[in-house]
Design an enzyme around this catalytic site. Structure first.
Site, PDB file in Angstrom:
ATOM      1  N   LYS A  35       0.828  -1.218   0.000  1.00 11.46           N
ATOM      2  CA  LYS A  35       0.000   0.000   0.000  1.00 11.46           C
ATOM      3  C   LYS A  35       0.859   1.262   0.000  1.00 11.46           C
ATOM      4  O   LYS A  35       0.626   2.185  -0.791  1.00 11.46           O
ATOM      5  CB  LYS A  35      -0.916  -0.007   1.235  1.00 11.46           C
ATOM      6  CG  LYS A  35      -1.603   1.322   1.498  1.00 11.46           C
ATOM      7  CD  LYS A  35      -2.405   1.306   2.774  1.00 11.46           C
ATOM      8  CE  LYS A  35      -1.627   1.468   4.051  1.00 11.46           C
ATOM      9  NZ  LYS A  35      -1.436   2.817   4.582  1.00 11.46           N
ATOM     10  N   ASN A  36       1.842   1.307   0.899  1.00 10.37           N
ATOM     11  CA  ASN A  36       2.585   2.552   1.068  1.00 10.37           C
ATOM     12  C   ASN A  36       3.602   2.815  -0.047  1.00 10.37           C
ATOM     13  O   ASN A  36       4.229   3.873  -0.087  1.00 10.37           O
ATOM     14  CB  ASN A  36       3.249   2.600   2.452  1.00 10.37           C
ATOM     15  CG  ASN A  36       2.198   2.793   3.548  1.00 10.37           C
ATOM     16  OD1 ASN A  36       1.061   3.181   3.259  1.00 10.37           O
ATOM     17  ND2 ASN A  36       2.562   2.506   4.782  1.00 10.37           N
TER      18      ASN A  36
ATOM     19  N   CYS B   2      -4.767   7.870   9.429  1.00  5.82           N
ATOM     20  CA  CYS B   2      -4.833   7.412  10.818  1.00  5.82           C
ATOM     21  C   CYS B   2      -4.471   8.567  11.732  1.00  5.82           C
ATOM     22  O   CYS B   2      -3.493   9.276  11.505  1.00  5.82           O
ATOM     23  CB  CYS B   2      -3.882   6.231  11.038  1.00  5.82           C
ATOM     24  SG  CYS B   2      -4.454   4.729  10.254  1.00  5.82           S
TER      25      CYS B   2
ATOM     26  N   ARG C 127       0.276  14.477  13.401  1.00  4.67           N
ATOM     27  CA  ARG C 127       1.162  14.066  12.310  1.00  4.67           C
ATOM     28  C   ARG C 127       1.558  15.309  11.517  1.00  4.67           C
ATOM     29  O   ARG C 127       0.981  15.624  10.477  1.00  4.67           O
ATOM     30  CB  ARG C 127       0.473  13.021  11.433  1.00  4.67           C
ATOM     31  CG  ARG C 127       0.168  11.751  12.214  1.00  4.67           C
ATOM     32  CD  ARG C 127      -0.534  10.736  11.379  1.00  4.67           C
ATOM     33  NE  ARG C 127       0.357  10.028  10.473  1.00  4.67           N
ATOM     34  CZ  ARG C 127      -0.064   9.120   9.591  1.00  4.67           C
ATOM     35  NH1 ARG C 127      -1.339   8.841   9.499  1.00  4.67           N
ATOM     36  NH2 ARG C 127       0.795   8.529   8.782  1.00  4.67           N
TER      37      ARG C 127
ATOM     38  N   ASP D 177       4.606   0.195  12.147  1.00  2.83           N
ATOM     39  CA  ASP D 177       3.332  -0.347  11.646  1.00  2.83           C
ATOM     40  C   ASP D 177       3.109  -1.803  12.061  1.00  2.83           C
ATOM     41  O   ASP D 177       2.071  -2.384  11.743  1.00  2.83           O
ATOM     42  CB  ASP D 177       3.258  -0.237  10.113  1.00  2.83           C
ATOM     43  CG  ASP D 177       3.137   1.206   9.655  1.00  2.83           C
ATOM     44  OD1 ASP D 177       2.858   2.083  10.498  1.00  2.83           O
ATOM     45  OD2 ASP D 177       3.336   1.470   8.455  1.00  2.83           O
TER      46      ASP D 177
ATOM     47  N   ARG E 142      -8.674  -0.004   4.998  1.00  2.00           N
ATOM     48  CA  ARG E 142      -7.778   0.979   4.369  1.00  2.00           C
ATOM     49  C   ARG E 142      -6.483   0.323   3.905  1.00  2.00           C
ATOM     50  O   ARG E 142      -5.870   0.771   2.939  1.00  2.00           O
ATOM     51  CB  ARG E 142      -7.427   2.089   5.363  1.00  2.00           C
ATOM     52  CG  ARG E 142      -8.634   2.853   5.834  1.00  2.00           C
ATOM     53  CD  ARG E 142      -8.218   3.937   6.742  1.00  2.00           C
ATOM     54  NE  ARG E 142      -7.180   4.685   6.025  1.00  2.00           N
ATOM     55  CZ  ARG E 142      -6.678   5.812   6.425  1.00  2.00           C
ATOM     56  NH1 ARG E 142      -7.091   6.346   7.534  1.00  2.00           N
ATOM     57  NH2 ARG E 142      -5.757   6.415   5.734  1.00  2.00           N
TER      58      ARG E 142
HETATM   59  C1  EPZ Z   1       4.196   6.749   6.709  1.00  2.00           C
HETATM   60  O1  EPZ Z   1       3.502   7.835   7.338  1.00  2.00           O
HETATM   61  C2  EPZ Z   1       3.187   5.650   6.538  1.00  2.00           C
HETATM   62  N1  EPZ Z   1       2.088   6.119   5.723  1.00  2.00           N
HETATM   63  C3  EPZ Z   1       2.685   5.175   7.905  1.00  2.00           C
HETATM   64  O2  EPZ Z   1       1.870   4.040   7.685  1.00  2.00           O
HETATM   65  C4  EPZ Z   1       3.864   4.775   8.787  1.00  2.00           C
HETATM   66  O3  EPZ Z   1       3.381   4.509  10.082  1.00  2.00           O
HETATM   67  C5  EPZ Z   1       4.896   5.897   8.850  1.00  2.00           C
HETATM   68  O4  EPZ Z   1       5.285   6.295   7.503  1.00  2.00           O
HETATM   69  C6  EPZ Z   1       6.175   5.492   9.585  1.00  2.00           C
HETATM   70  O5  EPZ Z   1       6.777   4.403   8.951  1.00  2.00           O
HETATM   71  C7  EPZ Z   1       2.217   6.148   4.399  1.00  2.00           C
HETATM   72  O6  EPZ Z   1       3.226   5.778   3.824  1.00  2.00           O
HETATM   73  C8  EPZ Z   1       1.040   6.616   3.627  1.00  2.00           C
HETATM   74  P1  EPZ Z   1       6.608   9.821   8.691  1.00  2.00           P
HETATM   75  P2  EPZ Z   1       4.160   9.275   7.364  1.00  2.00           P
HETATM   76  O7  EPZ Z   1       6.554  11.135   8.008  1.00  2.00           O
HETATM   77  O8  EPZ Z   1       4.840   9.508   6.078  1.00  2.00           O
HETATM   78  C9  EPZ Z   1       7.493  12.919  12.246  1.00  2.00           C
HETATM   79  C10 EPZ Z   1       0.062   2.612   8.042  1.00  2.00           C
HETATM   80  O9  EPZ Z   1      -0.416   2.043   9.028  1.00  2.00           O
HETATM   81  N2  EPZ Z   1       7.352  13.980  11.253  1.00  2.00           N
HETATM   82  O10 EPZ Z   1       7.723   8.888   8.349  1.00  2.00           O
HETATM   83  O11 EPZ Z   1       3.119  10.191   7.813  1.00  2.00           O
HETATM   84  C11 EPZ Z   1       6.160  12.250  12.522  1.00  2.00           C
HETATM   85  O12 EPZ Z   1       5.390  12.985  13.442  1.00  2.00           O
HETATM   86  C12 EPZ Z   1       0.514   4.035   8.115  1.00  2.00           C
HETATM   87  O13 EPZ Z   1       0.169   2.057   6.919  1.00  2.00           O
HETATM   88  C13 EPZ Z   1       7.570  15.290  11.610  1.00  2.00           C
HETATM   89  O14 EPZ Z   1       7.903  15.593  12.750  1.00  2.00           O
HETATM   90  O15 EPZ Z   1       5.222   9.079   8.525  1.00  2.00           O
HETATM   91  C14 EPZ Z   1       6.576  10.901  13.015  1.00  2.00           C
HETATM   92  O16 EPZ Z   1       6.894  11.006  14.386  1.00  2.00           O
HETATM   93  C15 EPZ Z   1       0.154   4.697   9.389  1.00  2.00           C
HETATM   94  N3  EPZ Z   1       7.403  16.259  10.659  1.00  2.00           N
HETATM   95  C16 EPZ Z   1       7.870  10.612  12.246  1.00  2.00           C
HETATM   96  O17 EPZ Z   1       8.314  11.874  11.737  1.00  2.00           O
HETATM   97  C17 EPZ Z   1       7.039  15.967   9.378  1.00  2.00           C
HETATM   98  O18 EPZ Z   1       6.932  16.889   8.564  1.00  2.00           O
HETATM   99  C18 EPZ Z   1       7.709   9.647  11.076  1.00  2.00           C
HETATM  100  O19 EPZ Z   1       6.616  10.079  10.246  1.00  2.00           O
HETATM  101  C19 EPZ Z   1       6.816  14.635   9.020  1.00  2.00           C
HETATM  102  C20 EPZ Z   1       6.977  13.653   9.986  1.00  2.00           C
END
Ligand code: EPZ
Length: 441
Positions: A22-23, A117, A123, A309, A402
């Site tokens: 998916k991702n 989510c 987020r 995840d 989802r």
């Molecule tokens: C991706 O979300 C995935 N979603 C999530 O999968 C997954 O949990 C996550 O990566 C971590 O592996 C998709 O790919 C669509 P991040 P994303 O930006 O991109 C912080 C699932 O269940 N951060 O890597 O939103 C953030 O708060 C879903 O399939 C900032 O601080 O995750 C987090 O603590 C849920 N500022 C960390 O980085 C930003 O601008 C990692 O988030 C962006 C992120």
């Protein structure tokens, strides 16, 4: 609204084919709008977030045709930037990728606040914004979402990410592929979805080097062409089925998997006493378990570390593992909302903070009614119900849909007693082998 009804205590046996990731599919679908040619995407998972993405792109002028339930033909010739439909954008997190696509193509963007989510810690998208600004865009929020414009055009830039964010890395790659000059993303995410996106874009004529390392180099090109690309297998769907077999006991062969993406999950299952055999050549993983598990300590990390995840699913295993287990959630703040629901089955925590949970194993779980809090939390509840004595019900199934391709069908085929019903008590059972999600025509 639908719910799952699960009678636990059945061992899982047989073979399960894992769907596409998916991702990886989500950013690649959005990336298809960067070319005016036709792209064919194979092994696209039939999950709700993909349906929502197809709806967004279709409303923006992209032609999307299902050649079969997992093969999409996409043509972005008539893509109109800054016309995204708010109601669909608000449903998924990946709709934030429109910002990178629109800035890269048109030097301007406008989207509603993305959904997805909802975790207690929020987020943020600050790293995405900072990166776009380094490339020349002036970004701002408005009452309903984000806007941005590059008055002098976008240019390549050196960008350092404070955290190795998957979303920020994807978005900046999307913005950079058609932007003149060199963009370097440092402390980039290394997840397999990033590598997959780079492979897709390079097959379309992009010039991206070192995806999968901390420093991704992108040389802007003037145009992309179409291609045929196969989405790799979903490592989280695979991990979920592996963990489920570990908990119920049984023997299951997973096909269409890349064992190298599953190393951290395999390692932790082995530590709990589960037999896992990986075959790289055949792209299979075999899981054998007698359901007797030992407690472990687990810390989520960026890839190749243990994936955030997968932590809720492991909480369900820890619930019946001998001894006290610990989860430290390092990546996503407040990802423990699901625990309150799991406790209804008898899951016992002996300490919880915002980012740590101590789980003491019990002899057995008992059936309960639960409500999915998020996608992976919902999967953990399905697992707990499969392990529990008696019949459980899980509401909010749309959150599980989802990211899982008709979860009750795959578990039924492995011998689980699981079916989907309408939540309305007067409505009829929808059956355990619900038809595949409808493909838009
Ligand atoms: C991706 O979300 C995935 N979603 C999530 O999968 C997954 O949990 C996550 O990566 C971590 O592996 C998709 O790919 C669509 P991040 P994303 O930006 O991109 C912080 C699932 O269940 N951060 O890597 O939103 C953030 O708060 C879903 O399939 C900032 O601080 O995750 C987090 O603590 C849920 N500022 C960390 O980085 C930003 O601008 C990692 O988030 C962006 C992120």
């Amino acid at each position: 609204m639908e719910k799952l009804i699960i009678t636990g205590g059945k061992r899982l046996n047989g073979t399960v084919a894992i769907s596409g990731m998916k991702n990886a599919a989500l950013p690649i679908l959005f990336a298809s709008a960067l070319t005016r040619d036709t792209c064919i995407l194979q092994n696209v998972p039939a999950v709700k977030d993909i349906e929502t993405t197809v709806a967004i792109l279709s409303e923006m002028g992209v032609t999307v045709k299902y050649l079969d339930p997992t093969t999409l033909e996409i043509n972005g010739k008539n893509f109109k930037p800054c016309t995204s439909p708010d109601k669909f954008v608000r449903k998924i997190r990946a709709s934030s990728y429109l910002m990178g696509v629109e800035l890269g193509l048109a030097g301007r963007t406008r989207i509603a606040f993305p959904g997805g989510c909802d975790f207690d810690g929020g987020r943020p998208l600050d790293l995405h914004m900072k990166g776009f600004e380094a490339m020349g865009a002036e970004m701002r929020t408005y009452s309903d979402g984000y806007m941005g414009e590059a008055p002098d055009g976008m240019t390549g830039a050196r960008i350092y990410l404070n955290k190795a964010s998957v979303g920020a890395t994807v978005n900046l790659m999307l913005a950079a592929v058609l932007t003149p000059g060199t963009t370097v993303i440092s402390n980039a995410a290394k997840e397999p979805h990033i590598v997959s996106l780079a492979r897709f874009l390079n097959t379309c004529g992009a010039n991206i080097c070192n995806a999968g390392t901390s420093d991704i180099h992108i040389e802007g090109v003037s145009a992309l062409h179409g291609c045929t690309y196969r989405i790799p297998p979903d490592m989280i769907e695979a991990g979920t089925y592996m963990a489920a077999v570990a908990g119920t006991g049984g023997k299951v062969v997973l096909t269409n998997v890349y064992p190298e993406h599953l190393q951290a999950t395999i390692d932790k299952l082995r530590e709990m006493g589960v037999t896992v055999m990986a075959n790289n050549a055949l792209e299979t993983v075999t899981v054998i378990s007698d359901g007797k598990l030992s407690a472990i300590e687990l810390e989520t990390q960026f890839y190749p570390g243990f994936p955030t995840d997968m932590q809720p699913q492991f909480a369900s295993l820890m619930a019946v593992a001998k001894g006290t287990s610990v989860i430290r959630e390092v990546i996503i703040n407040g990802r423990f909302a699901y625990l309150e629901q799991l406790k209804r089955t008898g899951v016992k925590t002996i300490g919880e903070t915002k980012d740590t949970a101590y789980i003491e194993g019990v002899e057995h779980l008992t059936a309960a009614n639960m409500t999915a809090t998020d996608l992976r939390g919902g999967a953990a509840m399905v697992m707990a119900a499969l392990m529990a004595e008696g019949t459980s019900e899980i509401r909010n199934v749309h959150l599980i849909d989802r990211g899982y391709d008709v979860i009750e069908r795959k578990f039924s085929a492995l011998g689980a007693d699981i079916r989907r019903c309408d939540d309305d008590p007067d409505a009829q059972t929808l059956s355990s082998t619900k038809a595949p999600l409808q493909s838009p025509t």
